[in-house]
Design a protein around this motif. Structure first.
Motif, mmCIF file in Angstrom:
data_model
loop_
_atom_site.group_PDB
_atom_site.id
_atom_site.type_symbol
_atom_site.label_atom_id
_atom_site.label_comp_id
_atom_site.label_asym_id
_atom_site.label_seq_id
_atom_site.Cartn_x
_atom_site.Cartn_y
_atom_site.Cartn_z
ATOM 1 N N GLU A 66 0.671 -1.209 -0.191
ATOM 2 C CA GLU A 66 -0.097 0.170 0.163
ATOM 3 C C GLU A 66 0.806 1.125 0.155
ATOM 4 O OE1 GLU A 66 -2.591 -0.367 3.439
ATOM 5 O OE2 GLU A 66 -3.917 -2.161 2.508
ATOM 6 N N GLU A 67 1.883 1.201 0.746
ATOM 7 C CA GLU A 67 2.856 2.442 0.867
ATOM 8 C C GLU A 67 3.448 2.559 -0.446
ATOM 9 O OE1 GLU A 67 5.730 2.378 4.021
ATOM 10 O OE2 GLU A 67 3.780 1.438 5.492
ATOM 11 N N SER A 68 4.037 1.429 -1.144
ATOM 12 C CA SER A 68 4.547 1.326 -2.600
ATOM 13 C C SER A 68 3.472 2.145 -3.424
ATOM 14 C CB SER A 68 4.929 -0.022 -2.956
ATOM 15 O OG SER A 68 5.966 -0.356 -2.252
ATOM 16 N N ALA A 69 2.121 1.586 -3.436
ATOM 17 C CA ALA A 69 1.302 2.244 -4.394
ATOM 18 C C ALA A 69 1.134 3.894 -4.243
ATOM 19 C CB ALA A 69 -0.365 1.706 -3.942
ATOM 20 N N LEU A 95 3.454 5.798 -3.063
ATOM 21 C CA LEU A 95 4.563 6.423 -3.839
ATOM 22 C C LEU A 95 4.580 6.394 -5.220
ATOM 23 C CD1 LEU A 95 7.332 5.025 -1.276
ATOM 24 C CD2 LEU A 95 6.553 7.454 -1.429
ATOM 25 N N TYR A 96 4.129 5.366 -5.867
ATOM 26 C CA TYR A 96 4.005 5.467 -7.240
ATOM 27 C C TYR A 96 3.084 6.483 -7.738
ATOM 28 C CZ TYR A 96 6.914 1.192 -8.207
ATOM 29 O OH TYR A 96 8.077 0.348 -8.291
ATOM 30 N N GLU A 97 2.071 6.667 -6.828
ATOM 31 C CA GLU A 97 0.906 7.687 -7.322
ATOM 32 C C GLU A 97 1.364 8.901 -7.298
ATOM 33 O OE1 GLU A 97 -2.039 7.490 -8.806
ATOM 34 O OE2 GLU A 97 -2.286 5.334 -8.636
ATOM 35 N N GLU A 98 2.361 9.349 -6.541
ATOM 36 C CA GLU A 98 2.979 10.556 -6.144
ATOM 37 C C GLU A 98 4.089 10.977 -7.144
ATOM 38 O OE1 GLU A 98 4.588 11.912 -2.659
ATOM 39 O OE2 GLU A 98 3.558 10.514 -1.378
ATOM 40 N N LEU A 99 4.665 9.627 -7.739
ATOM 41 C CA LEU A 99 5.602 9.710 -8.880
ATOM 42 C C LEU A 99 4.801 10.254 -10.098
ATOM 43 C CD1 LEU A 99 7.917 6.794 -8.319
ATOM 44 C CD2 LEU A 99 8.691 9.242 -8.570
ATOM 45 N N ASP A 148 0.440 2.132 -13.553
ATOM 46 C CA ASP A 148 0.524 0.733 -13.451
ATOM 47 C C ASP A 148 1.313 -0.090 -12.420
ATOM 48 O OD1 ASP A 148 -0.856 0.902 -16.109
ATOM 49 O OD2 ASP A 148 1.116 0.469 -17.303
ATOM 50 N N SER A 149 2.405 0.670 -11.945
ATOM 51 C CA SER A 149 3.056 -0.075 -10.880
ATOM 52 C C SER A 149 2.223 0.121 -9.487
ATOM 53 C CB SER A 149 4.252 0.793 -10.727
ATOM 54 O OG SER A 149 5.247 0.381 -11.873
ATOM 55 N N ALA A 150 1.367 1.406 -9.306
ATOM 56 C CA ALA A 150 0.691 1.567 -8.339
ATOM 57 C C ALA A 150 -0.513 0.421 -8.124
ATOM 58 C CB ALA A 150 0.038 2.979 -8.348
ATOM 59 N N GLU A 151 -1.114 0.487 -9.535
ATOM 60 C CA GLU A 151 -2.405 -0.683 -9.601
ATOM 61 C C GLU A 151 -1.758 -2.027 -9.218
ATOM 62 O OE1 GLU A 151 -5.719 -2.166 -9.328
ATOM 63 O OE2 GLU A 151 -5.445 -0.133 -9.543
ATOM 64 N N GLN A 152 -0.465 -2.352 -9.830
ATOM 65 C CA GLN A 152 -0.147 -3.742 -9.270
ATOM 66 C C GLN A 152 0.082 -4.049 -7.700
ATOM 67 O OE1 GLN A 152 0.381 -6.569 -11.216
ATOM 68 N NE2 GLN A 152 0.630 -7.558 -9.307
ATOM 69 N N SER A 206 -1.225 -6.010 -2.511
ATOM 70 C CA SER A 206 -1.907 -5.496 -0.884
ATOM 71 C C SER A 206 -2.962 -6.416 -0.946
ATOM 72 C CB SER A 206 -1.983 -4.191 -0.882
ATOM 73 O OG SER A 206 -2.405 -3.831 0.399
ATOM 74 N N ALA A 207 -3.933 -6.264 -1.641
ATOM 75 C CA ALA A 207 -5.449 -6.881 -1.763
ATOM 76 C C ALA A 207 -5.329 -8.414 -1.680
ATOM 77 C CB ALA A 207 -6.341 -6.342 -2.743
ATOM 78 N N SER A 208 -4.448 -8.932 -2.568
ATOM 79 C CA SER A 208 -4.190 -10.278 -2.497
ATOM 80 C C SER A 208 -3.623 -10.768 -1.061
ATOM 81 C CB SER A 208 -3.171 -10.739 -3.658
ATOM 82 O OG SER A 208 -2.928 -12.098 -3.621
ATOM 83 N N ASN A 209 -2.432 -10.162 -0.570
ATOM 84 C CA ASN A 209 -2.007 -10.559 0.541
ATOM 85 C C ASN A 209 -3.105 -10.448 1.653
ATOM 86 O OD1 ASN A 209 0.708 -11.041 -0.430
ATOM 87 N ND2 ASN A 209 1.435 -8.919 -0.325
#
Length: 161
Positions: free
Chosen positions: A102-105, A107-111, A124-128, A133-136
């Motif tokens: 979730e934190e990665s997502a 950060l990717y959105e900010e990028l 795409d990276s944020a969505e992945q 996260s949802a799967s985990n």
């Protein structure tokens, strides 16, 4: 042709090309190349661009730190699976992984704003990361539900896993 090892800003390079072009054809404008740059037409652009790049560098550094946390967490989850650890212990690691993703997502959105030229890739990276996260989280919930549904085992070896 040998390449120069001197690093120039875009504006410096454009002004150099202005001089070369003007020397070649004196009837042309003295700013034939640089006049098309936003940094020349809009004076604050260079400062804004530098700030945007600095922000992107910081976001990439934070992503790198997260990546260095995600890999060992997956390794720990795999190890717990291999040794048959309690479902709750495995669920805890999966929940930690979900938080990291979730934190990665985020950060990717900010990028996407800091590196608009790469916005599609960052989205795409944020969505992945959100899917991971949802799967985990879903897997962690299933492990906990399975553990709650299973009869309690009072064996001393089970409690130490």
């Amino acid at each position: 042709m040998a390449r120069s090892t001197t690093h120039r800003s875009t504006v410096e390079a454009a002004r150099h090309l202005d001089r070369v072009y003007a020397d070649h054809d004196p009837s042309r404008p003295q700013d034939a190349v640089s006049s098309g740059l936003d940094a020349v037409r809009l004076p604050g652009t260079a400062t804004a661009e530098a700030a945007r790049r600095e922000r992107a560098t910081g976001l990439h550094a934070r992503l790198s730190v997260l990546s260095k946390q995600i890999t060992p967490a997956y390794n720990e989850w795999s190890r717990l699976n291999n040794v048959g650890a309690r479902p709750e212990a495995r669920a805890e690691v999966l929940t930690q992984l979900a938080v990291l993703h979730e934190e990665s997502a985020a950060l990717y959105e900010e990028l996407t704003g800091a590196e608009p030229e790469l916005a599609d890739e960052h989205r795409d990276s944020a969505e992945q990361a959100r899917r991971n996260s949802a799967s985990n989280r879903e897997h962690a919930e299933l492990l906990v539900a399975t553990a709650e549904a299973a009869p309690a085992n009072t064996s001393s070896s089970e409690g130490t896993r």
